[in-house]
Design a protein around this motif. Structure first.
Motif, PDB file in Angstrom:
ATOM      1  N   VAL A 149     -11.992   8.993  43.661  1.00 19.60           N
ATOM      2  CA  VAL A 149     -12.588   8.674  42.367  1.00 19.60           C
ATOM      3  C   VAL A 149     -14.050   8.316  42.585  1.00 19.60           C
ATOM      4  CG1 VAL A 149     -12.566   7.135  40.362  1.00 19.60           C
ATOM      5  CG2 VAL A 149     -10.417   7.865  41.396  1.00 19.60           C
ATOM      6  N   VAL A 150     -14.940   8.959  41.839  1.00 14.24           N
ATOM      7  CA  VAL A 150     -16.366   8.655  41.894  1.00 14.24           C
ATOM      8  C   VAL A 150     -16.777   8.150  40.518  1.00 14.24           C
ATOM      9  CG1 VAL A 150     -18.692   9.534  42.260  1.00 14.24           C
ATOM     10  CG2 VAL A 150     -16.799  10.375  43.669  1.00 14.24           C
ATOM     11  N   ILE A 151     -17.352   6.964  40.479  1.00 14.13           N
ATOM     12  CA  ILE A 151     -17.698   6.317  39.220  1.00 14.13           C
ATOM     13  C   ILE A 151     -19.187   6.024  39.190  1.00 14.13           C
ATOM     14  CG2 ILE A 151     -17.251   4.316  37.735  1.00 14.13           C
ATOM     15  CD1 ILE A 151     -14.662   3.980  39.562  1.00 14.13           C
ATOM     16  N   ASP A 152     -19.853   6.442  38.130  1.00 12.30           N
ATOM     17  CA  ASP A 152     -21.226   6.008  37.919  1.00 12.30           C
ATOM     18  C   ASP A 152     -21.312   5.392  36.533  1.00 12.30           C
ATOM     19  OD1 ASP A 152     -21.529   8.087  36.049  1.00 12.30           O
ATOM     20  OD2 ASP A 152     -22.430   9.439  37.526  1.00 12.30           O
ATOM     21  N   LYS A 153     -22.520   5.148  36.071  1.00 10.61           N
ATOM     22  CA  LYS A 153     -22.692   4.436  34.807  1.00 10.61           C
ATOM     23  C   LYS A 153     -22.107   5.194  33.636  1.00 10.61           C
ATOM     24  CE  LYS A 153     -26.274   2.118  32.087  1.00 10.61           C
ATOM     25  NZ  LYS A 153     -27.729   1.805  31.994  1.00 10.61           N
ATOM     26  N   ASN A 154     -22.109   6.524  33.704  1.00 11.77           N
ATOM     27  CA  ASN A 154     -21.726   7.334  32.552  1.00 11.77           C
ATOM     28  C   ASN A 154     -20.411   8.081  32.695  1.00 11.77           C
ATOM     29  OD1 ASN A 154     -24.196   6.741  31.116  1.00 11.77           O
ATOM     30  ND2 ASN A 154     -25.222   8.154  32.522  1.00 11.77           N
ATOM     31  N   THR A 155     -20.023   8.408  33.930  1.00 11.38           N
ATOM     32  CA  THR A 155     -18.860   9.280  34.106  1.00 11.38           C
ATOM     33  C   THR A 155     -17.905   8.779  35.190  1.00 11.38           C
ATOM     34  OG1 THR A 155     -20.004  10.672  35.731  1.00 11.38           O
ATOM     35  CG2 THR A 155     -20.170  11.325  33.407  1.00 11.38           C
ATOM     36  N   VAL A 156     -16.683   9.284  35.099  1.00 15.35           N
ATOM     37  CA  VAL A 156     -15.669   9.081  36.133  1.00 15.35           C
ATOM     38  C   VAL A 156     -15.185  10.460  36.570  1.00 15.35           C
ATOM     39  CG1 VAL A 156     -13.407   8.135  36.686  1.00 15.35           C
ATOM     40  CG2 VAL A 156     -14.934   6.896  35.152  1.00 15.35           C
ATOM     41  N   SER A 157     -15.324  10.752  37.851  1.00 18.60           N
ATOM     42  CA  SER A 157     -14.865  12.023  38.405  1.00 18.60           C
ATOM     43  C   SER A 157     -13.664  11.742  39.299  1.00 18.60           C
ATOM     44  CB  SER A 157     -15.980  12.700  39.209  1.00 18.60           C
ATOM     45  OG  SER A 157     -17.091  12.983  38.382  1.00 18.60           O
ATOM     46  N   ASN A 158     -12.528  12.335  38.948  1.00 18.25           N
ATOM     47  CA  ASN A 158     -11.279  12.087  39.655  1.00 18.25           C
ATOM     48  C   ASN A 158     -10.847  13.354  40.375  1.00 18.25           C
ATOM     49  OD1 ASN A 158      -8.866  10.954  40.508  1.00 18.25           O
ATOM     50  ND2 ASN A 158      -7.811  11.399  38.591  1.00 18.25           N
ATOM     51  N   TYR A 159     -10.957  13.360  41.724  1.00 13.60           N
ATOM     52  CA  TYR A 159     -10.549  14.513  42.524  1.00 13.60           C
ATOM     53  C   TYR A 159      -9.087  14.391  42.899  1.00 13.60           C
ATOM     54  CZ  TYR A 159      -9.871  17.609  46.496  1.00 13.60           C
ATOM     55  OH  TYR A 159      -9.380  18.568  47.345  1.00 13.60           O
ATOM     56  N   LEU A 160      -8.291  15.415  42.537  1.00 14.39           N
ATOM     57  CA  LEU A 160      -6.875  15.462  42.863  1.00 14.39           C
ATOM     58  C   LEU A 160      -6.659  16.425  44.016  1.00 14.39           C
ATOM     59  CD1 LEU A 160      -5.397  15.619  39.242  1.00 14.39           C
ATOM     60  CD2 LEU A 160      -5.818  13.611  40.675  1.00 14.39           C
ATOM     61  N   PHE A 161      -6.223  15.905  45.144  1.00 12.43           N
ATOM     62  CA  PHE A 161      -6.087  16.696  46.362  1.00 12.43           C
ATOM     63  C   PHE A 161      -5.067  17.824  46.199  1.00 12.43           C
ATOM     64  CE2 PHE A 161      -3.767  17.380  50.379  1.00 12.43           C
ATOM     65  CZ  PHE A 161      -4.805  17.869  51.158  1.00 12.43           C
ATOM     66  N   LEU A 162      -3.928  17.547  45.581  1.00 16.03           N
ATOM     67  CA  LEU A 162      -2.850  18.540  45.496  1.00 16.03           C
ATOM     68  C   LEU A 162      -3.235  19.758  44.674  1.00 16.03           C
ATOM     69  CD1 LEU A 162       0.337  16.304  45.113  1.00 16.03           C
ATOM     70  CD2 LEU A 162      -0.436  17.552  47.133  1.00 16.03           C
ATOM     71  N   THR A 163      -4.042  19.555  43.645  1.00 13.04           N
ATOM     72  CA  THR A 163      -4.426  20.671  42.779  1.00 13.04           C
ATOM     73  C   THR A 163      -5.834  21.175  43.060  1.00 13.04           C
ATOM     74  OG1 THR A 163      -5.254  19.161  41.078  1.00 13.04           O
ATOM     75  CG2 THR A 163      -2.931  19.822  40.947  1.00 13.04           C
ATOM     76  N   ASN A 164      -6.576  20.456  43.899  1.00 13.78           N
ATOM     77  CA  ASN A 164      -7.971  20.783  44.202  1.00 13.78           C
ATOM     78  C   ASN A 164      -8.791  20.893  42.909  1.00 13.78           C
ATOM     79  OD1 ASN A 164     -10.064  21.242  46.085  1.00 13.78           O
ATOM     80  ND2 ASN A 164      -9.923  23.450  45.777  1.00 13.78           N
ATOM     81  N   GLN A 165      -8.615  19.891  42.047  1.00 10.81           N
ATOM     82  CA  GLN A 165      -9.325  19.845  40.784  1.00 10.81           C
ATOM     83  C   GLN A 165     -10.087  18.525  40.655  1.00 10.81           C
ATOM     84  OE1 GLN A 165      -5.962  20.316  38.113  1.00 10.81           O
ATOM     85  NE2 GLN A 165      -6.465  22.463  37.743  1.00 10.81           N
ATOM     86  N   VAL A 166     -11.201  18.586  39.938  1.00  6.47           N
ATOM     87  CA  VAL A 166     -11.970  17.387  39.623  1.00  6.47           C
ATOM     88  C   VAL A 166     -12.005  17.232  38.112  1.00  6.47           C
ATOM     89  CG1 VAL A 166     -14.193  16.211  39.749  1.00  6.47           C
ATOM     90  CG2 VAL A 166     -13.408  17.621  41.677  1.00  6.47           C
ATOM     91  N   THR A 167     -11.434  16.147  37.621  1.00  8.30           N
ATOM     92  CA  THR A 167     -11.474  15.845  36.196  1.00  8.30           C
ATOM     93  C   THR A 167     -12.650  14.909  35.935  1.00  8.30           C
ATOM     94  OG1 THR A 167      -9.077  16.053  36.011  1.00  8.30           O
ATOM     95  CG2 THR A 167     -10.220  14.887  34.242  1.00  8.30           C
ATOM     96  N   VAL A 168     -13.558  15.334  35.056  1.00  9.75           N
ATOM     97  CA  VAL A 168     -14.754  14.553  34.742  1.00  9.75           C
ATOM     98  C   VAL A 168     -14.623  14.014  33.331  1.00  9.75           C
ATOM     99  CG1 VAL A 168     -17.271  14.576  34.563  1.00  9.75           C
ATOM    100  CG2 VAL A 168     -16.122  16.014  36.264  1.00  9.75           C
ATOM    101  N   GLN A 169     -14.749  12.691  33.190  1.00  9.15           N
ATOM    102  CA  GLN A 169     -14.581  12.046  31.902  1.00  9.15           C
ATOM    103  C   GLN A 169     -15.694  11.039  31.664  1.00  9.15           C
ATOM    104  OE1 GLN A 169     -10.274  10.831  31.314  1.00  9.15           O
ATOM    105  NE2 GLN A 169     -10.276  11.203  33.511  1.00  9.15           N
ATOM    106  N   SER A 170     -15.891  10.694  30.417  1.00  8.35           N
ATOM    107  CA  SER A 170     -16.805   9.620  30.079  1.00  8.35           C
ATOM    108  C   SER A 170     -16.267   8.308  30.631  1.00  8.35           C
ATOM    109  CB  SER A 170     -16.960   9.511  28.562  1.00  8.35           C
ATOM    110  OG  SER A 170     -17.552   8.285  28.202  1.00  8.35           O
ATOM    111  N   ALA A 171     -17.132   7.487  31.195  1.00  9.23           N
ATOM    112  CA  ALA A 171     -16.697   6.202  31.743  1.00  9.23           C
ATOM    113  C   ALA A 171     -16.079   5.314  30.671  1.00  9.23           C
ATOM    114  CB  ALA A 171     -17.870   5.494  32.400  1.00  9.23           C
ATOM    115  N   LYS A 172     -16.519   5.457  29.442  1.00  7.04           N
ATOM    116  CA  LYS A 172     -16.007   4.629  28.359  1.00  7.04           C
ATOM    117  C   LYS A 172     -14.620   5.056  27.908  1.00  7.04           C
ATOM    118  CE  LYS A 172     -20.548   3.420  26.492  1.00  7.04           C
ATOM    119  NZ  LYS A 172     -21.424   3.461  25.285  1.00  7.04           N
TER     120      LYS A 172
END
Length: 223
Positions: free
Chosen positions: A87-110
């Motif tokens: 999980v990578v978190i900055d002021k605006n976004t949260v990026s969640n890398y899922l190893f099993l699917t090799n996908q990154v879900t990017v969402q608003s931090a709020k």
């Protein structure tokens, strides 16, 4: 599915040199914030237990933070279902890398929603760096003497009610002015998370690019 930004934890260092009897929890946390001004980056391991969707499980996280950039990286080692996720978190976004699917879900931090946890960690980034009276009601529960010096327990009750937990307790040692332990509790007093902080390292020269790095071939999904 609950919101989770496990940045909890990350910058909960504390500093206060007077005796606890002469101070309130607000005084202590004011010095927490002041002490962090000299911290450029932090690396920490967090281990313990937490309530996940399928019950209590072991937690093992490697966390890296650059406070001035509001940037945090969390590498999951346990539980097994989340191992190798990032999980990578900055002021605006949260990026969640899922190893099993090799996908990154990017969402608003709020509005971030991450699978796996049955309670909400979203305020722990703020909790650890600026536990302000506008966000939490603070209380100094106890002062004890341990092998390496005094240990203080502070309880924080969030003013917002939709956090998935009712209160948190942080145990802070005067040896290095850092947290040793954090607990999150529900309204009935059930412990939702019981986490220990180990392997602290500060100002090691962490780079933003390294914290943000995720597999280049991963599929990006924006929500």
């Amino acid at each position: 599915m609950k919101r989770v930004l496990f940045t909890v934890l990350l910058m909960g260092s504390a500093a206060f040199a007077q005796t606890a009897l002469a101070q309130t929890a607000d005084d202590i946390m004011g010095k927490v914030q002041a002490s962090q001004k000299a911290v450029k980056d932090v690396t920490i391991k967090v281990v313990g237990k937490a309530e996940l969707d399928n019950g209590s499980q072991s937690i093992d996280l490697d966390i890296q933070t650059i406070p001035s950039l509001n940037l945090t990286r969390i590498n999951f080692n346990a539980p097994d279902a989340l191992a190798d996720n990032v999980v990578v978190i900055d002021k605006n976004t949260v990026s969640n890398y899922l190893f099993l699917t090799n996908q990154v879900t990017v969402q608003s931090a709020k509005k971030a929603r991450l699978e796996g946890f049955s309670f909400d960690f979203t305020r722990f980034a703020d909790f650890s760096t600026e536990l302000g009276k506008d966000k939490f009601t603070l209380k100094l529960l106890s002062t004890d003497t341990a092998k390496d010096g005094k240990v203080y327990v502070i309880e924080a009750t969030p003013r917002e009610q939709d956090l998935g937990f009712t209160r948190t307790r942080v145990t802070i040692t005067e040896n290095g002015w850092r947290p040793l332990k954090m607990q999150a509790l529900d309204s009935k007093g059930k412990v939702l998370a019981d986490l220990n902080f180990t392997t602290w390292k500060t100002n090691s020269g962490l780079k933003a690019a390294a914290l943000k790095s995720l597999p280049k071939d991963a599929q990006i999904i924006k929500k």
